[in-house]
Design a protein around this motif. Structure first.
Motif, PDB file in Angstrom:
ATOM      1  N   ASP A  68       0.833  -1.209   0.000  1.00  0.00           N
ATOM      2  CA  ASP A  68       0.000   0.000   0.000  1.00  0.00           C
ATOM      3  C   ASP A  68       0.864   1.254   0.000  1.00  0.00           C
ATOM      4  N   GLU A  69       1.954   1.224   0.773  1.00  0.00           N
ATOM      5  CA  GLU A  69       2.874   2.365   0.808  1.00  0.00           C
ATOM      6  C   GLU A  69       3.605   2.494  -0.525  1.00  0.00           C
ATOM      7  N   ALA A  70       3.970   1.362  -1.116  1.00  0.00           N
ATOM      8  CA  ALA A  70       4.632   1.395  -2.424  1.00  0.00           C
ATOM      9  C   ALA A  70       3.715   2.029  -3.460  1.00  0.00           C
ATOM     10  N   ILE A  71       2.452   1.636  -3.456  1.00  0.00           N
ATOM     11  CA  ILE A  71       1.486   2.196  -4.405  1.00  0.00           C
ATOM     12  C   ILE A  71       1.405   3.708  -4.252  1.00  0.00           C
ATOM     13  N   LYS A  72       1.375   4.195  -3.011  1.00  0.00           N
ATOM     14  CA  LYS A  72       1.317   5.651  -2.783  1.00  0.00           C
ATOM     15  C   LYS A  72       2.515   6.350  -3.417  1.00  0.00           C
ATOM     16  N   ASP A  73       3.706   5.765  -3.240  1.00  0.00           N
ATOM     17  CA  ASP A  73       4.897   6.394  -3.825  1.00  0.00           C
ATOM     18  C   ASP A  73       4.844   6.377  -5.343  1.00  0.00           C
ATOM     19  N   PHE A  74       4.443   5.256  -5.938  1.00  0.00           N
ATOM     20  CA  PHE A  74       4.389   5.186  -7.399  1.00  0.00           C
ATOM     21  C   PHE A  74       3.327   6.131  -7.966  1.00  0.00           C
ATOM     22  N   GLU A  75       2.201   6.245  -7.270  1.00  0.00           N
ATOM     23  CA  GLU A  75       1.164   7.182  -7.719  1.00  0.00           C
ATOM     24  C   GLU A  75       1.641   8.626  -7.578  1.00  0.00           C
ATOM     25  N   ALA A  76       2.414   8.902  -6.511  1.00  0.00           N
ATOM     26  CA  ALA A  76       2.968  10.249  -6.337  1.00  0.00           C
ATOM     27  C   ALA A  76       3.924  10.584  -7.483  1.00  0.00           C
ATOM     28  N   ILE A  77       4.683   9.594  -7.921  1.00  0.00           N
ATOM     29  CA  ILE A  77       5.598   9.811  -9.046  1.00  0.00           C
ATOM     30  C   ILE A  77       4.808  10.174 -10.297  1.00  0.00           C
ATOM     31  N   LYS A  83       4.745  10.824 -17.328  1.00  0.00           N
ATOM     32  CA  LYS A  83       5.339   9.969 -18.363  1.00  0.00           C
ATOM     33  C   LYS A  83       6.397   9.033 -17.777  1.00  0.00           C
ATOM     34  N   ASN A  84       6.349   8.816 -16.466  1.00  0.00           N
ATOM     35  CA  ASN A  84       7.338   7.945 -15.822  1.00  0.00           C
ATOM     36  C   ASN A  84       6.918   6.488 -15.988  1.00  0.00           C
ATOM     37  N   ILE A  85       7.470   5.853 -16.988  1.00  0.00           N
ATOM     38  CA  ILE A  85       7.068   4.489 -17.342  1.00  0.00           C
ATOM     39  C   ILE A  85       7.380   3.496 -16.220  1.00  0.00           C
ATOM     40  N   ILE A 114       3.078   5.707 -23.591  1.00  0.00           N
ATOM     41  CA  ILE A 114       4.281   6.519 -23.394  1.00  0.00           C
ATOM     42  C   ILE A 114       5.431   5.992 -24.256  1.00  0.00           C
ATOM     43  N   ASN A 115       5.583   4.670 -24.264  1.00  0.00           N
ATOM     44  CA  ASN A 115       6.680   4.058 -25.024  1.00  0.00           C
ATOM     45  C   ASN A 115       6.207   2.724 -25.586  1.00  0.00           C
ATOM     46  N   GLU A 116       5.822   2.735 -26.844  1.00  0.00           N
ATOM     47  CA  GLU A 116       5.294   1.511 -27.461  1.00  0.00           C
ATOM     48  C   GLU A 116       6.367   0.431 -27.603  1.00  0.00           C
ATOM     49  N   ASN A 117       7.630   0.784 -27.379  1.00  0.00           N
ATOM     50  CA  ASN A 117       8.727  -0.181 -27.472  1.00  0.00           C
ATOM     51  C   ASN A 117       9.154  -0.713 -26.113  1.00  0.00           C
ATOM     52  N   SER A 118       8.261  -0.659 -25.143  1.00  0.00           N
ATOM     53  CA  SER A 118       8.551  -1.238 -23.828  1.00  0.00           C
ATOM     54  C   SER A 118       8.192  -2.719 -23.849  1.00  0.00           C
TER      55      SER A 118
END
Length: 196
Positions: A68-77, A83-85, A114-118
């Motif tokens: 849950d804490e990880a999700i908060k950080d990734f959503e904050a990013i 565009k942070n893939i 964001i990046n179709e080559n991911s």
């Protein structure tokens, strides 16, 4: 003299905070995730927009099981950098582990926009589609991942699994053997089970 003392205090605080970020990076690299979280949290208290520290703290939270804490950080990013893939892919992985496959498709769709080559985004989309029973779409996503990265061993493994479901055994076995040549551990079991 007063200004010199103030400048020294500001410099000391800045140096301490910068050191927290460097310490967090070292602790993260050493796998000391709980300590890394503390260092990053200290740094982020004065640098809340530092994306790398947010990302590494989020990854550290993942490693200690605090998703849950990880999700908060990734959503904050994503709020800071839409565009942070890496943030989208991390959210997709958490969603996959939580069996929220439709969410995986949303996050991987954003990443592909964001990046179709991911290759990783296509692969994770394939995994979710596979779990949802969308086998043709999963096959296409695995194909895309492999087209982008010819050495993506897991994509061969899971593409082979889809082909087993479609009763294309010869082609499935070719994928399993290629996955094995790329050192995917599960490939041996797939070869033993399906390629006699």
């Amino acid at each position: 003299m007063k200004y010199i003392v103030q400048a020294f205090i500001i410099l000391a605080v800045f140096s301490c905070n910068t050191q927290d970020s460097f310490n967090g990076d070292d602790l993260f690299e050493d796998g000391k995730y709980a300590e890394a979280i503390e260092a990053y949290t200290s740094y982020l208290s004065t640098h809340p927009d530092h994306v790398k520290s947010l990302y590494n703290r989020g990854r550290s939270y993942e490693e200690v099981g605090q998703t849950d804490e990880a999700i908060k950080d990734f959503e904050a990013i994503i709020d800071l950098d839409p565009k942070n893939i890496s943030a989208y892919l991390s959210l997709a992985k958490i969603s996959y582990n939580n069996r929220e496959y439709n969410k995986v498709l949303i996050y991987t769709g954003d990443a592909i926009d964001i990046n179709e080559n991911s290759a990783q985004a296509h692969f994770l989309a394939g995994r979710a589609e596979h779990q949802l029973g969308y086998f043709d779409q999963a096959l296409e996503s695995y194909n895309n991942a492999i087209t982008i990265n010819r050495d993506f061993g897991e994509a061969y493994l899971y593409r082979g699994a889809v082909k087993v479901g479609k009763e294309r055994m010869r082609s499935a076995c070719e994928d399993f053997k290629f996955a094995k040549s790329l050192n995917v551990p599960e490939a041996d079991g797939a070869i033993r089970e399906y390629c006699k």
